[in-house]
Every structure is written in structure tokens, then in C-alpha cells.
Design an enzyme around this catalytic site. Structure first.
Site, PDB file in Angstrom:
ATOM      1  CG  LEU A   9      -9.072  -9.884   6.580  1.00 61.17           C
ATOM      2  CD1 LEU A   9      -9.175  -9.447   8.033  1.00 61.17           C
ATOM      3  CD2 LEU A   9     -10.465 -10.168   6.003  1.00 61.17           C
ATOM      4  NE  ARG A  16      -0.797   3.785  11.186  1.00 62.72           N
ATOM      5  CZ  ARG A  16      -0.320   2.727  11.859  1.00 62.72           C
ATOM      6  NH1 ARG A  16       0.866   2.773  12.428  1.00 62.72           N
ATOM      7  NH2 ARG A  16      -1.034   1.633  11.943  1.00 62.72           N
ATOM      8  CB  THR A  82     -10.107  -7.839  11.598  1.00 64.26           C
ATOM      9  OG1 THR A  82     -10.151  -7.747  13.038  1.00 64.26           O
ATOM     10  CG2 THR A  82      -9.000  -6.926  11.102  1.00 64.26           C
ATOM     11  CE1 TYR A 369      14.689   5.570 -32.567  1.00 66.20           C
ATOM     12  CE2 TYR A 369      14.224   6.502 -34.735  1.00 66.20           C
ATOM     13  CZ  TYR A 369      13.823   5.779 -33.629  1.00 66.20           C
ATOM     14  OH  TYR A 369      12.563   5.242 -33.572  1.00 66.20           O
ATOM     15  CG  ASN A 380      30.438  -0.315 -39.027  1.00 68.27           C
ATOM     16  OD1 ASN A 380      30.618  -0.605 -37.849  1.00 68.27           O
ATOM     17  ND2 ASN A 380      30.680   0.883 -39.518  1.00 68.27           N
ATOM     18  CG  ASN A 389      11.144   5.500 -37.158  1.00 72.32           C
ATOM     19  OD1 ASN A 389      11.540   6.652 -36.939  1.00 72.32           O
ATOM     20  ND2 ASN A 389      10.651   4.725 -36.220  1.00 72.32           N
TER      21      ASN A 389
HETATM   22  C1  UD1 Z   1      -4.614  -6.368  13.582  1.00 71.05           C
HETATM   23  C2  UD1 Z   1      -5.044  -7.165  14.803  1.00 71.05           C
HETATM   24  C3  UD1 Z   1      -3.908  -7.203  15.815  1.00 71.05           C
HETATM   25  C4  UD1 Z   1      -2.661  -7.776  15.164  1.00 71.05           C
HETATM   26  C5  UD1 Z   1      -2.319  -7.002  13.896  1.00 71.05           C
HETATM   27  C6  UD1 Z   1      -1.202  -7.691  13.160  1.00 71.05           C
HETATM   28  C7  UD1 Z   1      -7.426  -6.776  14.954  1.00 71.05           C
HETATM   29  C8  UD1 Z   1      -8.520  -6.067  15.699  1.00 71.05           C
HETATM   30  N1  UD1 Z   1      -6.210  -6.547  15.375  1.00 71.05           N
HETATM   31  O1  UD1 Z   1      -4.377  -5.040  13.998  1.00 71.05           O
HETATM   32  O2  UD1 Z   1      -4.268  -8.012  16.929  1.00 71.05           O
HETATM   33  O3  UD1 Z   1      -1.589  -7.704  16.081  1.00 71.05           O
HETATM   34  O4  UD1 Z   1      -3.441  -6.951  13.013  1.00 71.05           O
HETATM   35  O5  UD1 Z   1      -0.788  -6.927  12.067  1.00 71.05           O
HETATM   36  O6  UD1 Z   1      -7.701  -7.555  14.103  1.00 71.05           O
HETATM   37  N2  UD1 Z   1      -9.298  -4.797   7.475  1.00 71.05           N
HETATM   38  C9  UD1 Z   1     -10.449  -4.992   6.743  1.00 71.05           C
HETATM   39  N3  UD1 Z   1     -11.612  -4.466   7.192  1.00 71.05           N
HETATM   40  C10 UD1 Z   1     -11.700  -3.771   8.356  1.00 71.05           C
HETATM   41  C11 UD1 Z   1     -10.514  -3.573   9.097  1.00 71.05           C
HETATM   42  C12 UD1 Z   1      -9.324  -4.106   8.630  1.00 71.05           C
HETATM   43  O7  UD1 Z   1     -10.417  -5.624   5.687  1.00 71.05           O
HETATM   44  O8  UD1 Z   1     -12.800  -3.333   8.690  1.00 71.05           O
HETATM   45  C13 UD1 Z   1      -8.049  -5.373   6.976  1.00 71.05           C
HETATM   46  C14 UD1 Z   1      -6.976  -4.337   6.704  1.00 71.05           C
HETATM   47  O9  UD1 Z   1      -7.057  -3.875   5.362  1.00 71.05           O
HETATM   48  C15 UD1 Z   1      -5.701  -5.121   6.948  1.00 71.05           C
HETATM   49  C16 UD1 Z   1      -6.101  -6.132   8.021  1.00 71.05           C
HETATM   50  O10 UD1 Z   1      -7.519  -6.213   7.965  1.00 71.05           O
HETATM   51  O11 UD1 Z   1      -5.295  -5.831   5.811  1.00 71.05           O
HETATM   52  C17 UD1 Z   1      -5.659  -5.711   9.416  1.00 71.05           C
HETATM   53  O12 UD1 Z   1      -6.263  -4.489   9.732  1.00 71.05           O
HETATM   54  P1  UD1 Z   1      -5.485  -3.350  10.496  1.00 71.05           P
HETATM   55  O13 UD1 Z   1      -6.382  -2.201  10.694  1.00 71.05           O
HETATM   56  O14 UD1 Z   1      -4.180  -3.100   9.851  1.00 71.05           O
HETATM   57  O15 UD1 Z   1      -5.289  -4.059  11.919  1.00 71.05           O
HETATM   58  P2  UD1 Z   1      -4.179  -3.775  12.981  1.00 71.05           P
HETATM   59  O16 UD1 Z   1      -4.530  -2.563  13.738  1.00 71.05           O
HETATM   60  O17 UD1 Z   1      -2.856  -3.841  12.346  1.00 71.05           O
END
Ligand code: UD1
Ligand code: CA
Length: 468
Positions: A9, A16, A82, A369, A380, A389
């Protein structure tokens, strides 16, 4: 053995980070975050690997298509959580069977050993899903693991958790293993009734439990491995852990790091035993250093290849260059791309080399150079020698034979050839080839005017007399 499919993912915004660069392309120890993840994943010999992209998808795709040609991408637009992200992979994995290992593009420390153990545990348990968990002192921000009778019951996100649930120190690492067969149907039944109005992948746990499927957990022993990067501060912290791992490896293999805290060595760098690395040294890219070398303070080597017993004195920059055994370079030398030093060659302070070969035992010890140049064995090159060059349009070669001697402050106007054993007088502007064993003097002859200064002083003193 069932085949393994990797899904990473990487669609989230990474707000942030406050960056124009997508989070997974920020670099640690010489590689983008996503490459660390894909490298670890590749050790599972997956049947397929898919990265879910979204935010700045074009940039992530461009990187993957060159660095990871076998990896596919799918677009998640908009990013609804996610659970929604994993659902986007359905068209790619449709008709496949096996196991999905779900990784996060921003969790770069997960080791191949842990991944292997995780998949083995998942299979031993005959689980439909396995959740990676960790015990952490400060669980803030993570999803918490809720258990009933020892088994995982569900996962609650920080924002949705009650004060009592927030006390739980077992967290969801965001890494899972799933059997493909029931996965996508179950994902479709995830709702978005939560604080963020997002489709949470962790909700799959309670759905599977209701369906009486086996949901297992695997608790990682080294919680540092699942550290995610959400901010620049976490990027720096995880970077420090990654460097420390590399340092431990090298020291165990016999390399001395005088001060590991101020030494920066990329993941792919190789260093031979008994080499000593001083503070403030950066070894980057595919740099390879032989045995018993000494790299002094403040030098940066990028894709450099060093033989054995090489000394790099303080504050050198060496890029895409080869330095054979027993050479000495620096202090303050600049080896630009395609510098090649033969065995025992010496390059001293304020010398810049570009596309230049010094034969074995050749020397350019001070202020020079040399560009597009070949220097023969034991020749040398004197202080202040410059190869011209570049004529403003094209680069031209300089060839200097073996055992030659180029006097100080010579200007060698390329294209030019200086034969074996030839001498160039100091201060020469050399515009024509010099035959072997000849002496070239390319400057006007010195003329001394006897008593000239004395006469001048006498003339000046008579002129000044009336005033004094
Ligand atoms: C997520 C988990 C949390 C876990 C934590 C660990 C969820 C809802 N929560 O939270 O339980 O403790 O990871 O680090 O899953 N991403 C996508 N598409 C989206 C949203 C996110 O691809 O729509 C990807 C982000 O780029 C990232 C990963 O999923 O690589 C996790 O997403 P992030 O928003 O960082 O989740 P957390 O709030 O950290
Ligand atoms: Ca995260």
C-alpha cells in the site's frame, strides 16, 4: 507450496511529511522507502507484486517502472482507506489462488527473516488471515488489538478507541497475510462508519471472526522492525536504526568504525576487513572498498571501487571511479566520474580528475586538473598542471606516456600527445605533440637585464629629492 502474492500500500498522502515528494520515494541509506519494502518482499519469491498508488501516482510509477520492472501498479483514486486500497487489487489477482502478503510502503525495516517466519506461521495455523502485532511502550496512533479468550477479536483505531482501549499496548503493525479465496468478498462488506469515514482494512478481523474463519496473530519480537514513517522526524529516527544495522554488520565482519554515530554507509556498500573508517565519512551507492584501507574524516565516496590498502585522506569526493590497491588520494582531492587510478598511483591535494586514467605508480600530487586524459605508468604530473580539454564546443583527449615528467604549471592544450619518457619544462603552454624522450619548452626564454633595478631606484630617488 501455495504461491505468494505481494501487495504494497502506497497511495496515502503522507500529509505530515509536508513534501512535494511522495512519502514512499523519500530515501534512507541510499534507497527510496518503497525499495526497502520491495527488497524484503522479493525474498519470499512472490508469484506477483502489486503496488497500490494514488497520491502523486505518476512519480511513484515512474520510479517503479525503472527500478522494479516486474512490479505492477494499480491506482486508488480517491483514497478511501486501507480496506478500499486492497480492494483495488482485485482485478489484478482475480483468478489467482494462494496467499497475499500485505505490506506498507512506509514501513522499511521489516526483515526478510521476519517475513519468512510470518508466512510460515500463517500456514501452520491454517489461518484465513494473520495480523502482525507488536508490544510497544507508546502505542499512540496505532490500531489496538482487542482479544477475547486470548484470540484476536477486533482492531480499534486510535481515534475510535475508548480511554480503556487506548491503554492496550499490543498494536496492529499494519502488515497482514491473507488467503486469497475469501478476501475480496469480505473486503466489500467493510463499512466506513468510523471517525475518519474510511474503509478500514483492520475491520476484516471482526468480519472474519463473525464468519468463523481462523484469524491468527504473529507478534514480532523486535518492534523496531514495524516502525512506520509518517513525519520527517520518524524518517530520521528510522534512518538511524537502519544505519546502525549496517554498522553492526560491517563491524562484525572486521571493519573499524571510529565513530559509528557520524558514519553514513548505504545498504549496498561493501567494505573489506581491517579497513578503518574515520568520522564524518559517507559511503554511498554501490561503493566497494577492499581490505586494510583507511578512509579519513569527511570524505564522500559515491559508487567508488577501491582495491586493498588504499588510503583516502581527509575531505575527498570520489564519484563513479576506480582506485586500485596501494593508492593514496587526498586530502581535498576530487575524483569525478570515470577516474581510474592504477596500482600505487598518488593523487594529492587540490587535484581534480575527470575521465582520466593514471597508470600504476603515476603521480599528480598538487593542484592539477586532468580531464579526458590517460597518464602512463610512473609518470609525474607537476603542481599546477592543467589539461585544456574543452575548446568551448568539444572535449579533446590528452595522452601522456610512461615515465614522463610534466613540469609545474604546464598548460596542455588538447588534443595532444606527450611521448614516453618526455619532459615538459615548467610553465609551458604545450600545443604540439611532444615526441618520446624529448624536452618541450613552451614559453618565452627568460631575459635578465643587469643593474635594471638599481638604476630604477637611483632614478626615483633623484626625482623625489626636492620634496623631502
Ligand atoms: C494503519 C492501521 C493501523 C495500524 C497502522 C500501522 C488502518 C485503518 N489502520 O494506520 O491499525 O496500527 O497502520 O502503521 O489501516 N493507504 C492507501 N490508501 C488509503 C489509505 C492508506 O494506500 O486510502 C496506505 C498508506 O499510503 C500507507 C498505509 O496504507 O502506506 C497505511 O496508511 P496510514 O494512513 O499510514 O494508516 P495509519 O493511520 O498509520
Ligand atoms: Ca502509517
Amino acid at each position: 507450496m501455495e504461491s505468494v502474492h505481494i501487495v504494497v500500500l502506497a497511495a496515502g498522502k503522507g500529509t505530515r511529511m509536508r513534501s512535494a515528494t511522495p512519502k514512499v520515494l523519500h530515501r534512507l541509506s541510499g534507497l527510496p522507502l518503497i525499495d526497502h519494502v520491495l527488497r524484503a518482499a522479493s525474498t519470499l519469491s512472490p508469484a506477483s507484486t502489486v503496488v497500490v498508488v494514488g497520491h502523486e501516482a505518476d512519480l511513484v510509477r515512474a520510479h517503479l517502472s525503472t527500478a522494479w520492472p516486474g512490479v505492477r501498479t494499480v491506482l486508488q483514486e480517491p483514497q478511501l482507506g486501507t480496506g478500499h486500497a486492497l480492494l483495488m487489487v482485485e482485478p489484478v489477482l482475480a483468478g489467482q489462488s494462494g496467499t497475499v502478503v500485505l505490506l506498507s510502503g512506509d514501513v522499511p525495516l521489516l526483515s526478510p527473516a521476519s517475513l519468512g517466519a510470518l508466512v510460515a506461521r500463517h500456514r501452520d495455523n491454517g489461518a484465513a488471515a494473520t495480523v502482525v502485532t507488536a508490544m510497544v511502550e507508546r502505542p499512540f496512533g496505532y490500531g489496538r488489538i482487542l482479544r477475547t479468550g486470548g484470540d484476536i477479536a477486533r482492531i480499534v483505531e486510535e481515534r475510535d478507541a475508548s480511554p480503556a482501549e487506548r491503554e492496550i499496548k499490543e498494536i496492529n503493525a499494519g502488515i497482514y497475510v491473507f488467503e486469497l479465496e475469501p478476501l475480496f468478498d469480505a473486503l466489500r462488506s467493510i463499512g466506513a462508519e468510523n471517525a475518519q469515514q474510511e474503509y478500514y482494512l483492520p475491520d476484516l478481523v471482526s468480519i472474519y471472526r463473525r464468519q468463523r474463519r481462523v484469524v491468527a496473530t504473529w507478534t514480532i519480537s523486535n518492534a523496531a522492525e514495524i516502525r512506520g514513517i509518517n513525519s520527517r522526524s520518524e524518517l530520521a529516527e528510522v534512518g538511524r536504526i537502519m544505519r546502525q544495522q549496517k554498522h553492526e554488520e560491517l563491524m562484525a565482519a572486521g571493519v573499524t568504525l571510529v565513530d559509528p554515530a557520524t558514519t553514513y554507509i548505504d545498504v549496498d556498500v561493501q567494505v573489506g576487513a581491517d579497513t578503518v573508517i574515520h568520522p564524518g565519512v559517507h559511503l554511498q551507492g554501490s561503493t566497494r572498498i577492499g581490505t586494510a584501507c583507511e578512509i579519513h574524516a569527511g570524505s564522500r565516496l559515491v559508487n567508488a571501487d577501491l582495491g586493498d590498502r588504499v588510503t583516502i585522506l581527509d575531505h575527498c569526493v570520489i564519484t563513479n571511479s576506480t582506485v586500485d590497491s596501494e593508492c593514496s588520494v587526498g586530502p581535498f582531492a576530487h575524483l569525478r566520474p570515470d577516474a581510474v587510478l592504477g596500482q600505487g598511483a598518488r593523487v594529492g591535494n587540490f587535484v581534480e580528475l575527470k575521465k582520466t586514467t593514471l597508470g600504476p605508480g603515476a603521480k599528480a600530487n598538487h593542484l592539477a586538473y586532468l580531464g579526458d586524459t590517460v597518464v602512463g605508468e610512473n609518470t609525474n604530473v607537476g603542481a599546477g598542471t592543467i589539461t585544456c580539454n574543452y575548446d568551448g564546443a568539444k572535449k579533446h583527449p590528452t595522452v601522456i606516456g610512461r615515465g614522463a615528467f610534466v613540469g609545474s604549471n604546464s598548460t596542455l592544450v588538447a588534443p595532444i600527445t606527450i611521448g614516453d619518457g618526455a619532459y615538459v619544462a615548467a610553465g609551458s603552454a604545450v600545443t604540439e605533440d611532444v615526441p618520446s624522450d624529448a624536452l618541450a619548452i613552451g614559453r618565452s626564454r627568460q631575459e635578465n637585464k643587469p643593474e635594471w633595478a638599481a638604476r630604477r631606484r637611483a632614478a626615483q630617488s633623484t626625482k623625489r629629492k626636492p620634496d623631502s
